[in-house]
Design a protein around this motif. Structure first.
Motif, mmCIF file in Angstrom:
data_model
loop_
_atom_site.group_PDB
_atom_site.id
_atom_site.type_symbol
_atom_site.label_atom_id
_atom_site.label_comp_id
_atom_site.label_asym_id
_atom_site.label_seq_id
_atom_site.Cartn_x
_atom_site.Cartn_y
_atom_site.Cartn_z
ATOM 1 N N GLY A 1 -9.213 1.219 -1.428
ATOM 2 C CA GLY A 1 -8.309 1.819 -2.403
ATOM 3 C C GLY A 1 -8.863 1.681 -3.799
ATOM 4 N N ASP A 2 -8.219 2.347 -4.756
ATOM 5 C CA ASP A 2 -8.587 2.115 -6.149
ATOM 6 C C ASP A 2 -7.448 2.480 -7.095
ATOM 7 N N TYR A 3 -7.562 1.935 -8.305
ATOM 8 C CA TYR A 3 -6.590 2.207 -9.364
ATOM 9 C C TYR A 3 -7.335 2.772 -10.558
ATOM 10 N N ARG A 4 -6.745 3.783 -11.183
ATOM 11 C CA ARG A 4 -7.266 4.243 -12.468
ATOM 12 C C ARG A 4 -6.125 4.822 -13.286
ATOM 13 N N ARG A 5 -6.326 4.740 -14.558
ATOM 14 C CA ARG A 5 -5.355 5.346 -15.458
ATOM 15 C C ARG A 5 -5.895 6.724 -15.814
ATOM 16 N N GLY A 6 -5.154 7.739 -15.434
ATOM 17 C CA GLY A 6 -5.606 9.110 -15.653
ATOM 18 C C GLY A 6 -5.631 9.474 -17.124
ATOM 19 N N PRO A 7 -6.260 10.596 -17.475
ATOM 20 C CA PRO A 7 -6.353 11.040 -18.869
ATOM 21 C C PRO A 7 -4.980 11.204 -19.529
ATOM 22 N N SER A 8 -3.980 11.539 -18.727
ATOM 23 C CA SER A 8 -2.633 11.736 -19.274
ATOM 24 C C SER A 8 -1.903 10.404 -19.456
ATOM 25 N N GLY A 9 -2.553 9.288 -19.033
ATOM 26 C CA GLY A 9 -1.902 7.982 -19.111
ATOM 27 C C GLY A 9 -1.186 7.604 -17.830
ATOM 28 N N LYS A 10 -1.200 8.523 -16.831
ATOM 29 C CA LYS A 10 -0.543 8.250 -15.542
ATOM 30 C C LYS A 10 -1.322 7.200 -14.767
ATOM 31 N N HIS A 11 -0.593 6.302 -14.104
ATOM 32 C CA HIS A 11 -1.222 5.287 -13.263
ATOM 33 C C HIS A 11 -1.430 5.867 -11.869
ATOM 34 N N GLU A 12 -2.694 6.037 -11.485
ATOM 35 C CA GLU A 12 -3.021 6.645 -10.197
ATOM 36 C C GLU A 12 -3.633 5.608 -9.265
ATOM 37 N N ILE A 13 -3.035 5.478 -8.093
ATOM 38 C CA ILE A 13 -3.565 4.570 -7.073
ATOM 39 C C ILE A 13 -3.826 5.392 -5.824
ATOM 40 N N THR A 14 -5.024 5.204 -5.256
ATOM 41 C CA THR A 14 -5.332 5.839 -3.975
ATOM 42 C C THR A 14 -5.577 4.746 -2.944
ATOM 43 N N VAL A 15 -5.121 4.998 -1.717
ATOM 44 C CA VAL A 15 -5.332 4.072 -0.603
ATOM 45 C C VAL A 15 -5.739 4.900 0.609
ATOM 46 N N ASN A 16 -6.692 4.379 1.379
ATOM 47 C CA ASN A 16 -7.156 5.086 2.571
ATOM 48 C C ASN A 16 -6.069 5.159 3.642
ATOM 49 N N ALA A 17 -5.853 6.344 4.159
ATOM 50 C CA ALA A 17 -4.834 6.567 5.196
ATOM 51 C C ALA A 17 -5.200 5.876 6.506
ATOM 52 N N SER A 18 -6.490 5.616 6.725
ATOM 53 C CA SER A 18 -6.951 5.085 8.014
ATOM 54 C C SER A 18 -6.703 3.582 8.191
ATOM 55 N N LEU A 19 -6.263 2.896 7.150
ATOM 56 C CA LEU A 19 -6.062 1.441 7.245
ATOM 57 C C LEU A 19 -4.852 1.112 8.113
ATOM 58 N N ASN A 20 -4.943 -0.019 8.838
ATOM 59 C CA ASN A 20 -3.752 -0.443 9.573
ATOM 60 C C ASN A 20 -2.690 -0.885 8.560
ATOM 61 N N LYS A 21 -1.433 -1.017 9.005
ATOM 62 C CA LYS A 21 -0.333 -1.214 8.054
ATOM 63 C C LYS A 21 -0.438 -2.509 7.259
ATOM 64 N N TYR A 22 -1.072 -3.536 7.811
ATOM 65 C CA TYR A 22 -1.191 -4.810 7.084
ATOM 66 C C TYR A 22 -2.279 -4.720 6.007
ATOM 67 N N ARG A 23 -3.413 -4.103 6.358
ATOM 68 C CA ARG A 23 -4.481 -3.940 5.367
ATOM 69 C C ARG A 23 -4.052 -2.936 4.287
ATOM 70 N N PHE A 24 -3.330 -1.889 4.694
ATOM 71 C CA PHE A 24 -2.820 -0.908 3.732
ATOM 72 C C PHE A 24 -1.937 -1.616 2.701
ATOM 73 N N MET A 25 -1.055 -2.461 3.200
ATOM 74 C CA MET A 25 -0.122 -3.196 2.335
ATOM 75 C C MET A 25 -0.870 -4.090 1.340
ATOM 76 N N ILE A 26 -1.845 -4.868 1.837
ATOM 77 C CA ILE A 26 -2.631 -5.756 0.967
ATOM 78 C C ILE A 26 -3.394 -4.937 -0.067
ATOM 79 N N THR A 27 -3.979 -3.823 0.373
ATOM 80 C CA THR A 27 -4.755 -2.964 -0.535
ATOM 81 C C THR A 27 -3.865 -2.375 -1.625
ATOM 82 N N LEU A 28 -2.694 -1.893 -1.245
ATOM 83 C CA LEU A 28 -1.778 -1.296 -2.216
ATOM 84 C C LEU A 28 -1.351 -2.328 -3.270
ATOM 85 N N ILE A 29 -0.994 -3.537 -2.831
ATOM 86 C CA ILE A 29 -0.587 -4.580 -3.777
ATOM 87 C C ILE A 29 -1.780 -5.001 -4.651
ATOM 88 N N HIS A 30 -2.974 -5.045 -4.066
ATOM 89 C CA HIS A 30 -4.211 -5.329 -4.808
ATOM 90 C C HIS A 30 -4.359 -4.351 -5.983
#
Length: 198
Positions: A39-68
Motif C-alpha cells: 500500500g501507499d499514502y500520498r497527499r494529492g495536489p489538491s490536498g486530498k489524502h490518498e491511500i491505496t492498498v492491494n486488493a490481493s492481500l488477505n484481510k489481516y494483512r490488508f488491515m495492517i497495511t491500511l492502518i500503516h
C-alpha cells in the motif's frame, strides 16, 4: 464504503476503521496487486489524502497495511512533513492506531502474540518480521509458490521479476543464493516467495 471495507478486513474492525477513514478524510483506493508494495499514502495536489492498498492481500494483512498508511497521514499532520517516513513519530502513531485492533474478535489467536511483539517497535514493513509474515501468509489464497526456507539446498528457483537463482547456504537468518545468469550472490529472507523450477 463500509460495505466495501467489509470485503477486505475482519468484520469487527469495519466500523472503527471506517470511522478512522472518515475522521482523516482519506480517499481509499483498492488496487490490483503491485509487486513492490502492499500500500501507499500520498497527499494529492489538491490536498486530498490518498491511500491505496492491494486488493490481493488477505484481510489481516490488508488491515495492517491500511492502518500503516493511515499512520503516515496522521504522523505527518501531527508532527510535520519533515519527519522520517518510518521514524519514531510514525512508529508511535502506528502503535497508537493499531493497538486497539489487536483483539481476539479481529485477529486469530495464533497471530495475536506475534502482533503484540511486532508493535512494541513496528518496522517499515511487516514482511521484515519473518515470524509475523509467515503467520500472516497462512491466510493467503493458495498459490504454487514456496518459501525459500523450505526448499532444499541446491534447488533452482525463480522470483517475481523472472530472475533465476540457486540456493546455496544459510547465513545467520538469511539464505545465500547465486543468480544463475550473473554469478552474483544475494541474500534472501526466509519468507521470500519463490517458484521452484524442475
Amino acid at each position: 464504503m463500509s460495505d466495501t471495507l467489509a470485503k477486505y478486513i475482519p468484520e469487527h474492525a469495519v466500523k472503527p476503521v471506517f470511522d478512522l477513514i472518515v475522521a482523516n478524510q482519506v480517499h481509499l483506493k483498492i488496487v490490483n496487486e503491485r509487486q513492490t508494495r502492499h500500500g501507499d499514502y500520498r497527499r494529492g495536489p489538491s490536498g486530498k489524502h490518498e491511500i491505496t492498498v492491494n486488493a490481493s492481500l488477505n484481510k489481516y494483512r490488508f488491515m495492517i497495511t491500511l492502518i500503516h498508511e493511515i499512520a503516515h497521514l496522521v504522523a505527518f499532520e501531527k508532527f510535520g512533513r519533515n519527519i522520517k517516513p518510518h521514524g519514531n513519530e510514525w512508529k508511535f502513531t502506528f502503535q497508537r492506531l493499531m493497538v486497539p485492533f489487536i483483539r481476539p474478535e479481529i485477529f486469530p489467536s495464533q497471530i495475536l502474540p506475534l502482533l503484540a511483539r511486532h508493535f512494541k517497535n513496528p518496522s517499515a514493513s511487516s514482511d521484515t518480521d519473518t515470524t509475523l509474515s509467515l503467520a500472516l501468509k497462512q491466510f493467503d489464497t493458495d498459490n504454487d509458490k514456496s518459501y525459500v526456507f523450505e526448499i532444499p539446498f541446491g534447488s533452482v528457483f525463480r522470483i517475481k521479476n523472472g530472475k533465476v537463482f540457486k540456493k546455496l547456504a544459510v547465513r545467520t537468518k538469511r539464505f545465500e543464493c547465486i543468480e544463475i545468469s550473473s554469478g552474483k550472490t544475494y541474500l534472501f529472507n526466509p519468507n521470500a516467495e519463490v517458484e521452484l523450477m524442475d
